[in-house]
Design a protein around this motif. Structure first.
Motif, PDB file in Angstrom:
ATOM      1  N   GLN A   1       0.805  -1.216   0.000  1.00 21.71           N
ATOM      2  CA  GLN A   1       0.000   0.000   0.000  1.00 21.71           C
ATOM      3  C   GLN A   1       0.843   1.273   0.000  1.00 21.71           C
ATOM      4  O   GLN A   1       0.387   2.329  -0.450  1.00 21.71           O
ATOM      5  CB  GLN A   1      -0.945  -0.005   1.206  1.00 21.71           C
ATOM      6  N   GLN A   2       2.085   1.193   0.482  1.00 23.30           N
ATOM      7  CA  GLN A   2       2.938   2.387   0.521  1.00 23.30           C
ATOM      8  C   GLN A   2       3.147   2.990  -0.864  1.00 23.30           C
ATOM      9  O   GLN A   2       3.374   4.195  -0.993  1.00 23.30           O
ATOM     10  CB  GLN A   2       4.297   2.034   1.117  1.00 23.30           C
ATOM     11  N   TRP A   3       3.059   2.156  -1.903  1.00 25.73           N
ATOM     12  CA  TRP A   3       3.414   2.619  -3.240  1.00 25.73           C
ATOM     13  C   TRP A   3       2.301   3.383  -3.936  1.00 25.73           C
ATOM     14  O   TRP A   3       2.500   3.882  -5.044  1.00 25.73           O
ATOM     15  CB  TRP A   3       3.870   1.426  -4.089  1.00 25.73           C
ATOM     16  N   TRP A   4       1.121   3.466  -3.327  1.00 34.07           N
ATOM     17  CA  TRP A   4       0.088   4.314  -3.925  1.00 34.07           C
ATOM     18  C   TRP A   4      -0.385   5.412  -2.967  1.00 34.07           C
ATOM     19  O   TRP A   4      -1.430   6.012  -3.168  1.00 34.07           O
ATOM     20  CB  TRP A   4      -1.090   3.483  -4.440  1.00 34.07           C
ATOM     21  N   ARG A   5       0.406   5.693  -1.958  1.00 36.83           N
ATOM     22  CA  ARG A   5       0.056   6.797  -1.067  1.00 36.83           C
ATOM     23  C   ARG A   5       0.180   8.123  -1.806  1.00 36.83           C
ATOM     24  O   ARG A   5       1.090   8.325  -2.620  1.00 36.83           O
ATOM     25  CB  ARG A   5       0.964   6.797   0.160  1.00 36.83           C
TER      26      ARG A   5
END
Length: 349
Positions: free
Chosen positions: A332-336
């Motif tokens: 999920q960090q990669w679409w923050r």
């Protein structure tokens, strides 16, 4: 199942419908593959939103039989979803976006709360020991992609992307390497938190200074350089040929300094670059070798270790997440929306 699987709650709704090439577009198919397996287990239908929101459709599913000891004992024929081919379908009357692929092949990683966990952990161990090449999931993934490439009517391999997260990144990395090595086909490859087996995370954990790490790494390079001229000379020659074949292929690696699973790639490339500038001959020689080569009899014979080392890459673009909060290994960090990245391309020699 939880809200994390619900696109309307956890997805990048701020980018819905936007075509293009960004970490969001590269990693969402991985998330969709995770949720598709979760749907398969729980009887839900949450997965389609993860790709349909960005104009992709599910084309084909790669399912693998579980080979864990429990399924063998009970004679279970259970199959789990490991990967998916997605096809980009532009909106009505819209032209194909120039930076969008035609197909994305996505591979999921380990799912701790899914029945596939035993098989996933077993495969993680094989990756750790560099014994994954003959694993059924890796073999089927290679065949899966080879058939897609062969059937691709436009003949342009750049329109077929590979992507994976964690264990899935290892699979995508293996497929990309094999396609480049065996067929000379350069597939754009996007790897999120790819596992890197090294002692670098240990050095980071104990708080070793950058100067100390450089000294240790340089000493290690000198030792490998010497081994490459003596007992590992056959392996060195073999791996240099491998690096020559692989060098045009530049996978995109998305890593986080705080993630011990993938942070080894940061030291591998950054320290390698420093040594290339300081002592290029030693760096060129040592970069192709690993201490684990000593454990393979064929590596010290005239045959070379045909498998090679998955974590040894001649070229790559390294994307580092500079954020200090959140799950450093989570997808999920990669679409923050506040994602902060730095990038650098590395080449060999």
């Amino acid at each position: 199942m939880g809200t994390y699987d619900d696109f309307s709650v956890s997805g990048p709704t701020h980018m819905m419908g936007q075509p293009g090439s960004s970490p969001v577009h590269h990693c969402l198919p991985c998330k969709g593959t995770y949720v598709l397996e979760s749907d398969h287990t729980n009887g839900t239908k949450l997965a389609p939103s993860w790709w349909e929101s960005f104009h992709f459709r599910q084309l084909k599913v790669l399912s693998c039989a579980c080979t864990c000891i429990f399924c063998k004992i009970h004679g279970s024929n259970a199959r789990f979803i490991c990967g998916v081919i997605f096809e980009y379908v532009p909106p009505d009357e819209a032209r194909h976006h120039p930076s969008a692929p035609r197909y994305i092949v996505a591979f999921r990683g380990t799912m701790p709360k899914d029945p596939t966990i035993v098989g996933d952990l077993r495969l993680n161990l094989r990756v750790l020991l560099n014994m994954q090449q003959l694993c059924h999931r890796f073999c089927e993934a290679r065949e899966f992609v080879e058939k897609l490439v062969t059937s691709n009517v436009d003949g342009d391999s750049s329109t077929i992307w590979l992507t994976g997260h964690s264990l899935g990144a290892s699979i995508a990395l293996d497929v990309g390497r094999e396609m480049m090595m065996g067929e000379g086909i350069n597939l754009p490859t996007f790897l999120f938190n790819p596992p890197h087996v090294s002692l670098a995370p240990v050095a980071n954990k104990v708080g070793m200074s950058e100067e100390a790490k450089q000294d240790v790494h340089l000493g290690s390079y000198v030792v490998k350089h010497i081994m490459g001229k003596t007992i590992l000379r056959p392996q060195k020659k073999h791996m240099e040929a491998v690096f020559e074949k692989l060098s045009p292929w530049v996978p995109e690696l998305y890593v986080h300094q705080r993630d011990p699973i993938c942070s080894g790639f940061i030291d591998y490339f950054e320290l390698r670059k420093q040594h290339q500038e300081q002592c290029p001959r030693i760096a060129k020689s040592a970069a192709t070798l690993a201490y684990r080569d000593l454990l393979h009899p064929c590596a010290v014979s005239g045959f070379g270790d045909k498998k090679g080392r998955q974590h040894l890459l001649p070229s790559a673009r390294l994307w580092k997440n500079l954020g200090q909060d959140g799950d450093a290994h989570g997808l999920q960090q990669w679409w923050r929306s506040n994602l902060s990245l730095s990038s650098e391309r590395y080449s060999w020699p």
